[in-house]
Design a protein around this motif. Sequence first.
Motif, mmCIF file in Angstrom:
data_model
loop_
_atom_site.group_PDB
_atom_site.id
_atom_site.type_symbol
_atom_site.label_atom_id
_atom_site.label_comp_id
_atom_site.label_asym_id
_atom_site.label_seq_id
_atom_site.Cartn_x
_atom_site.Cartn_y
_atom_site.Cartn_z
ATOM 1 N N THR A 154 -1.722 17.763 97.348
ATOM 2 C CA THR A 154 -0.890 18.865 96.701
ATOM 3 C C THR A 154 -0.159 17.806 95.047
ATOM 4 O OG1 THR A 154 0.589 18.077 98.551
ATOM 5 C CG2 THR A 154 2.122 18.556 96.701
ATOM 6 N N GLN A 155 -0.847 16.781 95.280
ATOM 7 C CA GLN A 155 -0.037 16.065 93.762
ATOM 8 C C GLN A 155 -1.944 16.356 92.752
ATOM 9 O OE1 GLN A 155 0.244 11.731 92.510
ATOM 10 N NE2 GLN A 155 1.971 12.215 94.423
ATOM 11 N N MET A 156 -2.507 16.957 93.390
ATOM 12 C CA MET A 156 -4.220 17.815 92.322
ATOM 13 C C MET A 156 -3.980 18.915 92.198
ATOM 14 S SD MET A 156 -6.753 16.423 91.117
ATOM 15 C CE MET A 156 -7.043 16.965 89.361
ATOM 16 N N ALA A 157 -3.497 19.507 92.877
ATOM 17 C CA ALA A 157 -3.284 20.455 92.824
ATOM 18 C C ALA A 157 -2.101 21.073 91.842
ATOM 19 C CB ALA A 157 -2.222 21.565 93.903
ATOM 20 N N GLY A 158 -0.871 20.026 91.753
ATOM 21 C CA GLY A 158 0.149 20.242 90.952
ATOM 22 C C GLY A 158 0.169 20.352 89.895
ATOM 23 N N TRP A 159 -1.072 19.292 89.092
ATOM 24 C CA TRP A 159 -1.939 18.846 88.234
ATOM 25 C C TRP A 159 -2.458 19.708 87.587
ATOM 26 C CZ3 TRP A 159 -5.782 18.783 84.318
ATOM 27 C CH2 TRP A 159 -5.544 18.224 83.554
ATOM 28 N N LEU A 160 -2.956 20.600 88.280
ATOM 29 C CA LEU A 160 -4.242 21.757 88.089
ATOM 30 C C LEU A 160 -3.044 23.076 87.480
ATOM 31 C CD1 LEU A 160 -7.145 20.880 90.205
ATOM 32 C CD2 LEU A 160 -6.854 21.099 88.386
ATOM 33 N N GLU A 161 -1.691 22.988 88.002
ATOM 34 C CA GLU A 161 -0.625 23.706 88.002
ATOM 35 C C GLU A 161 -0.505 23.584 86.566
ATOM 36 O OE1 GLU A 161 3.107 25.855 89.615
ATOM 37 O OE2 GLU A 161 1.229 25.174 91.203
ATOM 38 N N GLN A 162 -0.175 22.833 86.426
ATOM 39 C CA GLN A 162 1.083 22.696 85.081
ATOM 40 C C GLN A 162 0.570 22.277 83.785
ATOM 41 O OE1 GLN A 162 3.782 19.389 86.362
ATOM 42 N NE2 GLN A 162 3.615 19.938 88.864
ATOM 43 N N CYS A 163 -0.475 21.684 83.940
ATOM 44 C CA CYS A 163 -1.991 21.429 82.994
ATOM 45 C C CYS A 163 -2.962 21.968 82.680
ATOM 46 C CB CYS A 163 -2.315 19.667 83.085
ATOM 47 S SG CYS A 163 -0.184 18.850 82.815
ATOM 48 N N PRO A 164 -2.982 23.361 82.299
ATOM 49 C CA PRO A 164 -4.185 24.833 82.236
ATOM 50 C C PRO A 164 -4.938 23.730 81.121
ATOM 51 C CG PRO A 164 -2.669 25.602 81.881
ATOM 52 C CD PRO A 164 -1.773 24.185 82.126
ATOM 53 N N PRO A 165 -6.155 24.362 80.600
ATOM 54 C CA PRO A 165 -6.813 23.908 79.272
ATOM 55 C C PRO A 165 -5.918 23.964 78.399
ATOM 56 C CG PRO A 165 -7.973 24.751 81.019
ATOM 57 C CD PRO A 165 -6.687 24.932 80.874
ATOM 58 N N MET A 166 -6.365 22.798 77.272
ATOM 59 C CA MET A 166 -5.464 22.385 76.287
ATOM 60 C C MET A 166 -4.201 22.863 76.084
ATOM 61 S SD MET A 166 -7.994 21.854 74.613
ATOM 62 C CE MET A 166 -7.846 21.322 73.142
ATOM 63 N N THR A 167 -3.128 22.952 76.818
ATOM 64 C CA THR A 167 -1.943 22.979 76.972
ATOM 65 C C THR A 167 -0.925 21.880 77.851
ATOM 66 O OG1 THR A 167 -2.090 25.289 77.829
ATOM 67 C CG2 THR A 167 -0.058 24.316 78.024
ATOM 68 N N GLY A 168 -0.494 21.333 75.957
ATOM 69 C CA GLY A 168 1.164 20.308 76.941
ATOM 70 C C GLY A 168 0.155 18.733 76.405
ATOM 71 N N PRO A 169 1.140 17.716 76.474
ATOM 72 C CA PRO A 169 0.352 16.121 76.077
ATOM 73 C C PRO A 169 -1.338 15.472 76.877
ATOM 74 C CG PRO A 169 2.539 15.707 77.582
ATOM 75 C CD PRO A 169 2.267 17.765 77.264
ATOM 76 N N ASN A 170 -1.444 16.318 77.583
ATOM 77 C CA ASN A 170 -2.393 15.364 78.485
ATOM 78 C C ASN A 170 -3.556 16.212 78.419
ATOM 79 O OD1 ASN A 170 -0.668 13.610 80.407
ATOM 80 N ND2 ASN A 170 0.024 15.620 81.290
ATOM 81 N N TRP A 171 -4.096 16.659 77.014
ATOM 82 C CA TRP A 171 -4.692 17.618 76.091
ATOM 83 C C TRP A 171 -4.371 17.298 75.083
ATOM 84 C CZ3 TRP A 171 -8.718 20.125 78.825
ATOM 85 C CH2 TRP A 171 -8.305 20.529 80.512
ATOM 86 N N THR A 172 -3.968 16.004 74.493
ATOM 87 C CA THR A 172 -4.240 15.801 72.998
ATOM 88 C C THR A 172 -4.677 14.236 72.863
ATOM 89 O OG1 THR A 172 -2.041 13.852 73.194
ATOM 90 C CG2 THR A 172 -2.097 16.206 72.669
ATOM 91 N N SER A 173 -5.634 13.824 73.723
ATOM 92 C CA SER A 173 -6.488 12.726 73.616
ATOM 93 C C SER A 173 -7.620 12.920 74.264
ATOM 94 C CB SER A 173 -5.940 11.599 73.831
ATOM 95 O OG SER A 173 -6.629 9.978 73.949
ATOM 96 N N SER A 174 -8.777 12.840 73.935
ATOM 97 C CA SER A 174 -10.273 13.002 74.180
ATOM 98 C C SER A 174 -10.717 11.560 75.318
ATOM 99 C CB SER A 174 -11.538 12.600 73.283
ATOM 100 O OG SER A 174 -11.061 14.220 72.720
#
Length: 648
Positions: A154-174
């Motif tokens: 459930t948690q992993m599927a939610g992350w993949l849905e909410q954080c598509p590639p290069m979208t949102g703050p979780n893609w701002t840091s390598s």
Amino acid sequence: MAWLVNRLRCMSFGEVGYRMQQAAVGRIERRGMSRWTAPAPGGESTGLPRAATPPLLPGETDAILADAARIRDGDVMLFADARFHVGARPEWNRDPASGVLGPAVFAGDIRITDRALVGDIKHVWELNRHLHLVRLAQAWQASGDDQWLAVLRTQMAGWLEQCPPMTGPNWTSSLEMGIRLINWSLVWQLAGGADGALFGGDGGQALRRAWLDSIYAHCQSIARHLSRHSSANNHLIGELAGLYVATSAWPCWDQSARWRAQAARELEDQALAQFSSDGVNREQAFSYHVFSSEFLFIAALAGQAAGRPFSSQYWAALERALHFLRSVTDVGGHVPMVGDADDGTVWRLDPEHNDRAALLLALGSALAGERTPRSASARWLLCAFPGQHPRAMQPAPPGGWSFPEGGYLLFGRDFGAAREIKGLLDCGPLGYLGIAAHGHADALSLTLSVAGEECLVDPGTYSYWQDQKWRDYFRGTSAHNTVRVDGLDQSVSGGRFMWMRKARSHVERMPQSPGQFDFRGTHNGYMRLADPARHIREVRFDDATGTLVVTDRVAAKGAHTVEQFWHFAPGLAVTRNAGGVQVRGKAFALQLDISGEGATVALVRGQEHPPLGWYSRSYEAKQPCEVVKITTESNGATLECRFTISFF
């Protein structure tokens, strides 16, 4: 604008060119001209060997399941020991501290320092490192109960849905992507691998496809946006380690072998470049010493499991890093809080213990041939990355005391014994590379522990993003056991993670032993003044009498205001007496006698304006501590402090 000008001043022409190239890549990505969906598999068919369940000691399974239950109910631990309620279905772009929800826009357009936009980005990133998801996989391994896989799915599927590639703050840091890949690899391994039960039933195959797409996008983004030039510190090590572990666990695509080879090659280089020949991490921040070592170790374990071992030189660098860490640890397990610290960790596998330095040393002991590792963390890591282990690391040598290239010297007696006296003198550089991001203005400062109790302390870091005055204070000279001249820091700050002018220490007299310690050194931090001033410090310790004598002199043409600071650990009883200051711990007493022409002595605790007398054991937490502040108007006169130590 001032920050930008300062940042440009710290860059070479090569770095300016690299930043321009990165900006061009970002524009291409913003326009949607990059492919983020994983291509059809074309690489190797298998990754790492399947993980096994480690032998668990009494109580360990219960502790894992109890923590997993808290995660299932929405409570997670972030940083060292702070718990946050994020819900059973987290909003992954929401700051768990402030509640601010970050925007779902192109990551390159997000200003991560804008608290109104993203909240405290450190909290967002910490949650999305997914250390807690590994706990759910551990719970399944330990119990065989499929409810933990359901929560994980459930948690992993939610992350993949909410954080598509290069979208949102979780893609701002390598760096954050690298840490997330490492923890994803642990989840994947511990949950049974590509054919495990996590991917069975309705939606299982769709979850695996979406996850692999995100893994590919992580690898591609890291490879394009590596931290280079003046930013090539622990960030670069973490990015390379994440890329290496990911391409070992998922060698699925044609690019995987190329990414893995590049990461391996550069990790070999960085293990030698970022650690001195005597084992000291060059960022001059002991927390980042541990952090960088964690990355290097987990990449090495992945390499062994995949049948691609790193070189003997790489392993020797890790042995030296552990030797230094072991040497500076006192008999009570305390490591001086030199330089920056944000409680960042690469993995969290032990639900009951989070002393990262101790856990790293325990991993080293396990790799050195410990028959049954006492550390749960070490046992889980070795089972998550099974296969041929490295040639046994060399058994831990006796602790050292002299690390001149790294810039630290130890003084004291009875190291490792109940009545240990252990002091650390900092005579090294401010930090690493052009910005020295995580160094503090602490030239010629010292710390002291007695009988395993912290006595003279480095107060730590507190926070990166609280009000500027707190960032300036905790990294400034007045928060360290050294001398400040004319109310100015030894080095000149250009921003929260940048130093423009850096004090350089010079050793004029090298001691011959920790017990008969006789040191003299200087630094040039105040030579920038209109009337240039040079701080000269002598440190002498005599093991026969248990006496430490510190003598300071500021040499200049005219008089300057000289302040000397001594920070005592919270919990100690610190009082003024006729001779100076009396300090009492659980097993020791210390008398501080002060002499110096015109010197005035003040005992300060928890002062707000300006800050003085604060201590931070963990990130975002601070408490008052006692500080002895000695002030004089000096034109070269000597200021002497004599510390006499006795035991109960």
